[in-house]
Design a protein around this motif. Structure first.
Motif, PDB file in Angstrom:
ATOM      1  N   PRO A  74       0.713  -1.503  -0.024  1.00 34.86           N
ATOM      2  CA  PRO A  74       0.152   0.147   0.096  1.00 34.86           C
ATOM      3  C   PRO A  74       0.748   1.318   0.087  1.00 34.86           C
ATOM      4  CG  PRO A  74      -0.829  -1.550   1.455  1.00 34.86           C
ATOM      5  CD  PRO A  74       0.416  -2.190   1.141  1.00 34.86           C
ATOM      6  N   ASN A  75       0.238   2.266  -0.745  1.00 32.39           N
ATOM      7  CA  ASN A  75       1.092   3.611  -0.917  1.00 32.39           C
ATOM      8  C   ASN A  75       1.779   4.055   0.394  1.00 32.39           C
ATOM      9  OD1 ASN A  75       0.178   3.250  -3.640  1.00 32.39           O
ATOM     10  ND2 ASN A  75      -1.483   5.003  -3.244  1.00 32.39           N
ATOM     11  N   GLY A  76       1.056   3.979   1.494  1.00 35.96           N
ATOM     12  CA  GLY A  76       1.429   4.453   2.822  1.00 35.96           C
ATOM     13  C   GLY A  76       2.698   3.796   3.570  1.00 35.96           C
ATOM     14  N   LEU A  77       2.856   2.571   2.697  1.00 43.92           N
ATOM     15  CA  LEU A  77       4.107   1.840   3.350  1.00 43.92           C
ATOM     16  C   LEU A  77       5.332   1.973   2.575  1.00 43.92           C
ATOM     17  CD1 LEU A  77       2.114  -1.488   4.206  1.00 43.92           C
ATOM     18  CD2 LEU A  77       2.549   0.416   5.594  1.00 43.92           C
ATOM     19  N   HIS A  78       5.297   2.648   1.312  1.00 45.19           N
ATOM     20  CA  HIS A  78       6.304   2.900   0.460  1.00 45.19           C
ATOM     21  C   HIS A  78       7.599   3.355   0.928  1.00 45.19           C
ATOM     22  CE1 HIS A  78       3.723   2.576  -3.638  1.00 45.19           C
ATOM     23  NE2 HIS A  78       3.633   1.393  -2.769  1.00 45.19           N
ATOM     24  N   TYR A  79       7.290   4.577   1.671  1.00 41.90           N
ATOM     25  CA  TYR A  79       8.550   5.416   2.205  1.00 41.90           C
ATOM     26  C   TYR A  79       9.464   4.516   3.312  1.00 41.90           C
ATOM     27  CZ  TYR A  79      11.067   8.475   5.154  1.00 41.90           C
ATOM     28  OH  TYR A  79      12.070   9.337   6.001  1.00 41.90           O
ATOM     29  N   GLU A  80       8.678   3.929   4.201  1.00 40.62           N
ATOM     30  CA  GLU A  80       9.618   3.255   5.139  1.00 40.62           C
ATOM     31  C   GLU A  80      10.271   2.156   4.601  1.00 40.62           C
ATOM     32  OE1 GLU A  80      10.545   4.296   7.965  1.00 40.62           O
ATOM     33  OE2 GLU A  80       9.150   5.891   8.253  1.00 40.62           O
ATOM     34  N   GLN A  81       9.537   1.339   3.697  1.00 35.64           N
ATOM     35  CA  GLN A  81      10.190   0.172   3.058  1.00 35.64           C
ATOM     36  C   GLN A  81      11.122   0.373   2.124  1.00 35.64           C
ATOM     37  OE1 GLN A  81       6.853  -1.953   1.539  1.00 35.64           O
ATOM     38  NE2 GLN A  81       6.041  -2.604   3.621  1.00 35.64           N
ATOM     39  N   ALA A  82      10.889   1.309   1.177  1.00 36.33           N
ATOM     40  CA  ALA A  82      11.945   1.708   0.262  1.00 36.33           C
ATOM     41  C   ALA A  82      13.308   2.420   1.042  1.00 36.33           C
ATOM     42  CB  ALA A  82      11.531   2.826  -0.693  1.00 36.33           C
ATOM     43  N   LYS A  83      13.068   3.168   2.054  1.00 31.65           N
ATOM     44  CA  LYS A  83      14.168   3.599   2.821  1.00 31.65           C
ATOM     45  C   LYS A  83      15.195   2.452   3.370  1.00 31.65           C
ATOM     46  CE  LYS A  83      15.185   6.944   6.525  1.00 31.65           C
ATOM     47  NZ  LYS A  83      14.833   7.843   7.664  1.00 31.65           N
ATOM     48  N   TYR A  84      14.369   1.449   3.989  1.00 35.43           N
ATOM     49  CA  TYR A  84      15.245   0.370   4.582  1.00 35.43           C
ATOM     50  C   TYR A  84      16.355  -0.344   3.370  1.00 35.43           C
ATOM     51  CZ  TYR A  84      16.192  -3.984   6.723  1.00 35.43           C
ATOM     52  OH  TYR A  84      16.696  -5.412   7.060  1.00 35.43           O
ATOM     53  N   PHE A  85      15.249  -0.636   2.642  1.00 26.24           N
ATOM     54  CA  PHE A  85      16.305  -1.456   1.375  1.00 26.24           C
ATOM     55  C   PHE A  85      17.161  -0.585   0.835  1.00 26.24           C
ATOM     56  CE2 PHE A  85      12.488  -3.998   1.943  1.00 26.24           C
ATOM     57  CZ  PHE A  85      12.872  -5.293   2.317  1.00 26.24           C
ATOM     58  N   LEU A  86      16.971   0.825   0.281  1.00 25.09           N
ATOM     59  CA  LEU A  86      17.989   1.552  -0.221  1.00 25.09           C
ATOM     60  C   LEU A  86      19.011   1.790   0.726  1.00 25.09           C
ATOM     61  CD1 LEU A  86      15.576   4.476  -1.816  1.00 25.09           C
ATOM     62  CD2 LEU A  86      17.140   2.670  -3.027  1.00 25.09           C
ATOM     63  N   SER A  87      19.036   1.930   1.900  1.00 20.90           N
ATOM     64  CA  SER A  87      19.950   1.987   2.805  1.00 20.90           C
ATOM     65  C   SER A  87      20.751   0.724   3.247  1.00 20.90           C
ATOM     66  CB  SER A  87      19.506   2.394   4.515  1.00 20.90           C
ATOM     67  OG  SER A  87      18.693   3.904   4.135  1.00 20.90           O
ATOM     68  N   GLN A  88      20.218  -0.364   2.876  1.00 19.41           N
ATOM     69  CA  GLN A  88      21.005  -1.647   2.675  1.00 19.41           C
ATOM     70  C   GLN A  88      21.653  -1.715   1.499  1.00 19.41           C
ATOM     71  OE1 GLN A  88      21.315  -3.703   5.469  1.00 19.41           O
ATOM     72  NE2 GLN A  88      20.229  -2.165   6.677  1.00 19.41           N
ATOM     73  N   GLN A  89      21.701  -0.834   0.679  1.00 15.60           N
ATOM     74  CA  GLN A  89      22.136  -0.973  -0.763  1.00 15.60           C
ATOM     75  C   GLN A  89      21.509  -1.803  -1.757  1.00 15.60           C
ATOM     76  OE1 GLN A  89      26.372  -1.332   0.550  1.00 15.60           O
ATOM     77  NE2 GLN A  89      26.815   0.968   0.029  1.00 15.60           N
TER      78      GLN A  89
END
Length: 324
Positions: A74-89
């Motif tokens: 869901p749209n409202g979860l995109h930010y936290e999930q994407a931030k986590y995985f981008l930070s994990q490279q």
């Protein structure tokens, strides 16, 4: 040498099914892990396509099993999930819209740049082969206006009438038509005509402020005006059109760009343009995403992200206008 990219998926909706189906046609990516809060749903998805992948309800398993993550939560979860995985490279292909807030999306872009990974919004329209016809028309004939119509009854209409609020109409998770559907015509306008100068918008909303219908006029810095109507509670039949001096281009289905024609003023003959498209057209955006990873094409990443960011910033302005 072709690099095989291992993908993890988040979500089990129809779009994730389409993504896995498209991946089976590619020799550049392989789905190796599927995440769902309900691990059984992830396992059922894997079994449906008979792929060799790990079913999980834990993000750290995705980190171990995948090079890139396709996020279709869901749209409202995109930010936290994407931030986590981008930070994990990890590279991230993020369903539209990137987030519900421009500043959050901007932060995600900065994290992707810092970590040297690819972040791309899964907005498929501009990656379709026939999008070039729209772009060529725009560059050749300098249109001054575009009329876009996206009115499609939601599959959740029965629940909505019974006052059952699904994720897409939950204000924190989806916000209704304004972010789930209006993103398509707004982003198409930005991709064709560039940055937005000003916006006028009206809308009809649920009591929780999630959108049902949107009427929007955008003036681009290029001078072109986009006139947009969008709804999740009715079906429309009017085509889309790009208007220039002497010629008008029409097309159906502004998401998938069908039946593209050029009409010359005062001439009854219609020039219908020819093109071939794969049945599962998610393949095109996947090819762009995997090629960016394979070639480290950060210039293309930045170009596409700037379109996505401008579209999201415009949606935020539209929502603010409507609420006033």
């Amino acid at each position: 040498m072709i690099i095989m990219i291992r993908f993890g998926t988040i979500g089990t909706s129809k779009i994730v099914n389409d993504f896995i189906e498209a991946s089976l046609k590619s020799n550049q990516l392989k789905v190796t892990c599927c995440y769902s809060r309900d691990k059984t749903k992830a396992r059922n998805l894997i079994n449906k396509f008979s792929i060799y992948a790990v079913a999980t309800d834990k993000f750290d398993i995705l980190i171990d099993e995948a090079d890139a993550i396709y996020i279709a939560s869901p749209n409202g979860l995109h930010y936290e999930q994407a931030k986590y995985f981008l930070s994990q490279q990890k590279h991230v292909l993020l369903e539209k819209p990137l987030t519900l807030d421009f500043k959050q999306a901007e932060e995600l872009f900065e994290i992707a740049i810092k970590n040297g990974v690819v972040l791309m919004e899964a907005y498929k329209t501009i990656h379709l082969p026939q999008f070039k016809h729209l772009l060529d028309f725009t560059n050749s004939y300098q249109p001054f206006m575009i009329n876009l119509n996206l009115n499609k009854v939601t599959s959740r209409i029965k629940n909505l009438k019974n006052r059952i609020i699904d994720n897409i109409f939950d204000y924190e998770l989806g916000r209704g038509s304004t972010y789930d559907l209006l993103i398509y015509p707004v982003e198409l306008s930005v991709a064709l005509f560039g940055k937005v100068e000003s916006v006028k918008a009206f809308g009809q909303k649920l009591e929780n402020k999630s959108g049902l219908t949107d009427c929007v006029i955008i003036k681009h810095q290029s001078g072109v005006i986009s006139n947009i109507t969008c709804s999740k509670v009715t079906n429309g039949i009017i085509e889309n059109e790009i208007l220039s001096d002497g010629l008008t281009m029409t097309f159906k289905d502004l998401i998938n760009l069908k039946s593209i024609s050029i009409h010359k003023h005062n001439d009854p003959n219609i020039n219908e343009l020819n093109y071939e498209v794969l049945e599962n057209n998610l393949v095109y955006e996947m090819l762009v995403f995997t090629k960016m990873i394979e070639t480290n094409d950060y210039a293309l990443r930045d170009y596409l992200m700037n379109i996505s960011l401008e579209a999201l910033k415009t949606l935020n302005i539209i929502e603010k206008e409507q609420n006033q």
